[in-house]
Motif scaffolding. Sequence first.
Motif, mmCIF file in Angstrom:
data_model
loop_
_atom_site.group_PDB
_atom_site.id
_atom_site.type_symbol
_atom_site.label_atom_id
_atom_site.label_comp_id
_atom_site.label_asym_id
_atom_site.label_seq_id
_atom_site.Cartn_x
_atom_site.Cartn_y
_atom_site.Cartn_z
ATOM 1 N N PRO A 1 0.842 -1.241 -0.064
ATOM 2 C CA PRO A 1 0.003 0.010 -0.181
ATOM 3 C C PRO A 1 0.797 1.256 -0.061
ATOM 4 O O PRO A 1 0.180 2.297 -0.666
ATOM 5 C CB PRO A 1 -0.807 -0.042 1.337
ATOM 6 N N VAL A 2 1.921 1.222 0.440
ATOM 7 C CA VAL A 2 2.957 2.286 0.503
ATOM 8 C C VAL A 2 3.184 2.697 -1.116
ATOM 9 O O VAL A 2 3.254 3.874 -1.471
ATOM 10 C CB VAL A 2 4.179 2.224 1.331
ATOM 11 N N ILE A 3 3.512 1.798 -1.538
ATOM 12 C CA ILE A 3 4.001 1.995 -3.137
ATOM 13 C C ILE A 3 2.748 2.186 -3.932
ATOM 14 O O ILE A 3 2.775 3.143 -4.692
ATOM 15 C CB ILE A 3 4.598 0.658 -3.606
ATOM 16 N N ALA A 4 1.634 1.773 -3.612
ATOM 17 C CA ALA A 4 0.337 2.011 -4.255
ATOM 18 C C ALA A 4 0.116 3.726 -3.945
ATOM 19 O O ALA A 4 -0.314 4.138 -4.878
ATOM 20 C CB ALA A 4 -0.625 1.319 -3.716
ATOM 21 N N ALA A 5 0.086 3.972 -2.661
ATOM 22 C CA ALA A 5 0.093 5.510 -2.527
ATOM 23 C C ALA A 5 0.946 6.338 -3.211
ATOM 24 O O ALA A 5 0.898 7.435 -3.494
ATOM 25 C CB ALA A 5 0.143 5.583 -1.172
ATOM 26 N N VAL A 6 2.264 6.075 -3.348
ATOM 27 C CA VAL A 6 3.411 6.622 -3.999
ATOM 28 C C VAL A 6 2.961 6.595 -5.327
ATOM 29 O O VAL A 6 3.174 7.708 -6.047
ATOM 30 C CB VAL A 6 4.783 5.966 -3.945
ATOM 31 N N GLN A 7 2.250 5.667 -5.948
ATOM 32 C CA GLN A 7 1.984 5.856 -7.329
ATOM 33 C C GLN A 7 0.660 6.734 -7.739
ATOM 34 O O GLN A 7 0.786 7.321 -8.630
ATOM 35 C CB GLN A 7 1.400 4.272 -7.881
ATOM 36 N N ALA A 8 0.032 6.868 -6.354
ATOM 37 C CA ALA A 8 -1.066 8.009 -6.690
ATOM 38 C C ALA A 8 -0.462 9.389 -6.656
ATOM 39 O O ALA A 8 -0.917 10.171 -7.417
ATOM 40 C CB ALA A 8 -1.940 7.595 -5.250
#
Length: 639
Positions: free
Chosen positions: A537-544
């Motif tokens: 989820p941290v990487i998903a958020a960075v992708q956002a």
Amino acid sequence: MAAALPMLAGALALGIPAAHAATGPSRHTLAGTKPAWATPKADKGAASDSSQVSARVYFAGRDAAGLAAYAKAVADPASASYGKYLSAEQTQARFGATKAQVTAVTSWLKSAGLKVTGTTQHYVSVTGDVAAAEKAFGTQLHNYTKGKSTYRAPAGSASVPAALNGAVLTVTGLDNAPHKATHSDTLPPPDAVFRNAGPFSSYYGSNTASTLPNAYGKKIPYAVQGYTGKQLRAAYGAGKRTGKGVRVAITDAYASPTIAYDAAKYAKNHGDAKYSTSQLRQVLPGTYTKTEECGAAGWYGEETLDVQAVHAVAPGASITYVGAASCYDDDLLDSLSKIVDGHLADIVSNSWGDIETNQTPDLAAAYDQVFQFGAVEGIGFYFSSGDNGDEVAHTTTPDHAGVKQVDTPANSAWVTAVGGTSLAVGKGDKYQFETGWGTEKAALAADGKSWTGFPGAFTSGAGGGTSKTVAQPFYQKGVVPGALAKANGTTAMRTVPDIAAVADPNTGFKVGQTQTFPDGSQQYSEYRIGGTSLAAPVIAAVQALAQEARGGKAIGFANPSIYAKYGSKAYHDVTDTPMGSELAVARVDFANAFDASEGLLTSVRSLGKDSSLSAVKGYDDVTGVGSPAPGYVSSFSRH
């Protein structure tokens, strides 16, 4: 011309279904439908004709090879079709099954004596007895031993009538390992409370364990109390980006009954932006199954972590949680399909998986088809790489004891596999360093003067390594060293992970969750947590944040872009000894996981000790290309 081996090396090495020889003039074989464990030695004879089978027959669609080719083209920055996504409706119209195909498949299944229990745009679900299933799929079903259990499986590859003209991609459910009878159930209450004992560091290195023994020749700091969004945003270069306008979906099993309250309270406690109206929503099934078998309450913590981590790093993004009815593949696939069919988000975080030896090609084909549909629509899937390093210490059952392997679905060539690091954020939220996440643990000796058996045994670490079933995708060529890509033989294979972020529970993230206390009451409490379940989820958020940086245009399947930036200032190149020597932290835990009434347990946790895996300069099988540096988010603004 149906086929079901998504891992075959095709023109793109990305899972284009290939044609297979027919078993006879009137049938086509569905390769991969006989599991590897269904061997002659394990064969216990024919299954009872009256035993019941529940199966799914997946449609290949109009153009399976074209689907894979278009999914590659729209994801590849070097392609003229890069970013030319289709809507969900356009994708289905161009690549989905036709009404005629659905009708033909349904009619064939009914004619074999099977009962159709449901039809979606992706599959037909059927039930019936073994005799009807054998008639439909042209193979006998036998019982086989697998470990200490016995399961049903096809004695040969399943096949379908040639008259269906390639309408069938694969069939799942002919083997029943490890599926069990299902029943409707209500969700259980939250799990028992877990708390961290102190002392802590408020940031990495702020509190030295001066009274404890040295480790690696020096005094070591206490573990952090748990990083918050402010620290993670600083570490990974969020800047002023918030992910505003970007839609992130999260899939897990079940649903926390207190997620809205917990998320709002956590945000308030830690200075995160307040959730706006409809910024957090849930899409849930009508009923839940296998709640005891799957440990439903344990999934509440997973959902809580995923939701709070995404919001902490990308507070402006909208979050849609799509809960599965159980922890089984059929239900998780349905959750992923809901996101794709309704284009509920552009970024999908998934903190779950299994070992590769438990994955069967029929299920892999079904997963890859969903991921390819998503890629065509501009949807990227992010999967945690696992928490058991090379899996050798974790695989203890007789059928796959001590097997070095990767996790699935993170092994798919169509997803972004997220590995893990140990993260040091210092005073003033300044990024200090990261190591690969891998923990060895040694307990404090009774006299308090040494660590027993230092550095101790391996406990957990980022999943990674080389797939035995998935061919090397085009985007890894020239980046993944040959020694890793060909670790299992002479053919280059998919290597995991692709990218990494904080995962070590000893440098983990603080979450807030309603839990059940010893007196039976349910109260909100906060604790530190980690795992690649945090990294995803941290990487998903960075992708956002990155999607916001490029004006809101979807990044889609990100791996071609991620690897195109390899070696640039977009990444922290993570190694196991970034400070030139080995590192460790001291940790104190409550013996009963709640309070000091039953004593404290003091241990040393070494960093960068991930089983047989190593984080080294360049690409590695612990952290992939590295973790996002301050230049990562901004690098997308140039596209």
